[in-house]
Design a protein around this motif. Structure first.
Motif, PDB file in Angstrom:
ATOM      1  N   ARG A  97       6.189   5.813  -0.632  1.00 59.21           N
ATOM      2  CA  ARG A  97       6.139   4.960   0.553  1.00 59.21           C
ATOM      3  C   ARG A  97       6.183   3.471   0.196  1.00 59.21           C
ATOM      4  O   ARG A  97       6.673   2.668   0.974  1.00 59.21           O
ATOM      5  CB  ARG A  97       4.886   5.276   1.381  1.00 59.21           C
ATOM      6  N   TRP A  98       5.665   3.113  -0.982  1.00 59.93           N
ATOM      7  CA  TRP A  98       5.693   1.692  -1.341  1.00 59.93           C
ATOM      8  C   TRP A  98       7.127   1.213  -1.519  1.00 59.93           C
ATOM      9  O   TRP A  98       7.419   0.038  -1.282  1.00 59.93           O
ATOM     10  CB  TRP A  98       4.862   1.427  -2.592  1.00 59.93           C
ATOM     11  N   ALA A 234      -1.114  -4.467   1.609  1.00 57.02           N
ATOM     12  CA  ALA A 234      -2.003  -3.305   1.670  1.00 57.02           C
ATOM     13  C   ALA A 234      -1.952  -2.643   3.044  1.00 57.02           C
ATOM     14  O   ALA A 234      -1.902  -1.413   3.158  1.00 57.02           O
ATOM     15  CB  ALA A 234      -3.436  -3.726   1.340  1.00 57.02           C
ATOM     16  N   ALA A 235      -1.942  -3.470   4.105  1.00 56.32           N
ATOM     17  CA  ALA A 235      -1.882  -2.924   5.470  1.00 56.32           C
ATOM     18  C   ALA A 235      -0.553  -2.224   5.714  1.00 56.32           C
ATOM     19  O   ALA A 235      -0.506  -1.148   6.334  1.00 56.32           O
ATOM     20  CB  ALA A 235      -2.094  -4.050   6.482  1.00 56.32           C
ATOM     21  N   ARG A 238      -0.516   1.118   3.903  1.00 62.89           N
ATOM     22  CA  ARG A 238      -1.397   2.087   4.563  1.00 62.89           C
ATOM     23  C   ARG A 238      -0.728   2.652   5.820  1.00 62.89           C
ATOM     24  O   ARG A 238      -0.765   3.877   6.055  1.00 62.89           O
ATOM     25  CB  ARG A 238      -2.715   1.429   4.929  1.00 62.89           C
ATOM     26  N   ARG A 241       2.042   5.088   4.908  1.00 62.92           N
ATOM     27  CA  ARG A 241       1.530   6.387   4.491  1.00 62.92           C
ATOM     28  C   ARG A 241       1.017   7.222   5.655  1.00 62.92           C
ATOM     29  O   ARG A 241       1.066   8.457   5.608  1.00 62.92           O
ATOM     30  CB  ARG A 241       0.416   6.167   3.459  1.00 62.92           C
ATOM     31  N   ARG A 242       0.526   6.546   6.694  1.00 67.22           N
ATOM     32  CA  ARG A 242      -0.014   7.266   7.856  1.00 67.22           C
ATOM     33  C   ARG A 242       1.074   7.682   8.840  1.00 67.22           C
ATOM     34  O   ARG A 242       0.867   8.588   9.638  1.00 67.22           O
ATOM     35  CB  ARG A 242      -1.039   6.394   8.572  1.00 67.22           C
TER      36      ARG A 242
END
Length: 245
Positions: A97-98, A234-235, A238, A241-242
């Motif tokens: 995902r990154w 970071a947000a 996240r 990934r969700r």
């Protein structure tokens, strides 16, 4: 190793190439109007901190224009999500995902660079007294990465275009007009000065203006941009990934 980034970036660039002429023409109009209206109109004969107003204004308008271009990544992502479902293909592809985040952010920064090129063309035409420095380049890249990440975050956080438009109205518009683009933040009430420190664009404008015009740059602005960059990255990761493809 980085095939996900390269694939996503390549696809987005291919799509952008189909409308590149319209994008460039649209990007040319707004900066030109602001430079003429404020620089040659309302700001004629004025100076701030020993700078001609047009020189003062240049960095702010550059930050505003690249902000809008990079944040506009969110609209592109939502069109891909809600209508063509191509973003879902990124999410179900066997890539981390990154790399999805990085590929989209890199594309957003590329959109911003188109505006940078246009602005420096205007600077040559207007014969502005500005100088590109390594600090300016670093601040500009961090600025574009931050607002590309913000566009990515908003795109994945909202459920429809209406919600995205509301965020632009209540966050992006005040951010651009109150963060030192058109006037020094030091002239604002003290409370407003404290508030705008929470806006990343206020730090990027300060750094870019000082570095372009030979002023003294407060390096704590660079530290603030680094904090925003880490938090937004970071947000974004996240949320990526969700989000289910």
């Amino acid at each position: 190793m980085l095939n996900g980034i390269k694939g996503i970036y390549y696809r987005e660039i291919r799509v952008m190439r189909t409308r590149i002429r319209r994008s460039i023409v649209a990007s040319m109009v707004s900066p030109a109007l602001f430079l003429v209206a404020f620089g040659y109109g309302l700001g004629r004969g004025q100076a701030y901190g020993g700078l001609a107003y047009l020189d003062f204004l240049f960095a702010g308008l550059l930050a505003m224009s690249t902000l809008n271009a990079c944040y506009g990544l969110g609209t592109d992502i939502n069109i891909a999500r809600f209508y063509f479902k191509t973003f879902d293909e990124y999410l179900i592809a066997p890539v981390p995902r990154w790399q999805v985040v990085a590929g989209e952010v890199l594309f957003g920064m590329t959109k911003g660079m188109i505006n940078v090129g246009l602005f420096f063309a205007y600077a040559l035409i207007a014969d502005l007294n500005i100088h590109v420095t390594p600090l300016f380049v670093l601040a500009l890249l961090m600025h574009m990465a931050i607002f590309s990440l913000l566009g990515f975050i908003v795109a994945l956080a909202v459920r429809n275009h209406g919600d995205q438009s509301s965020i632009s109205t209540f966050l992006i518009t005040p951010m651009t007009f109150l963060s030192g683009v058109f006037f020094p933040v030091e002239q604002a009430p003290q409370v407003l000065q404290w508030i705008v420190t929470l806006f990343p664009v206020s730090h990027s404008v300060s750094l870019m203006r000082a570095s372009l015009t030979g002023g003294e740059a407060a390096l704590w602005h660079l530290a603030a941009l680094a904090v925003f960059l880490v938090l937004f990255a970071a947000a974004a990761l996240r949320l990526a990934r969700r989000t289910q493809g």
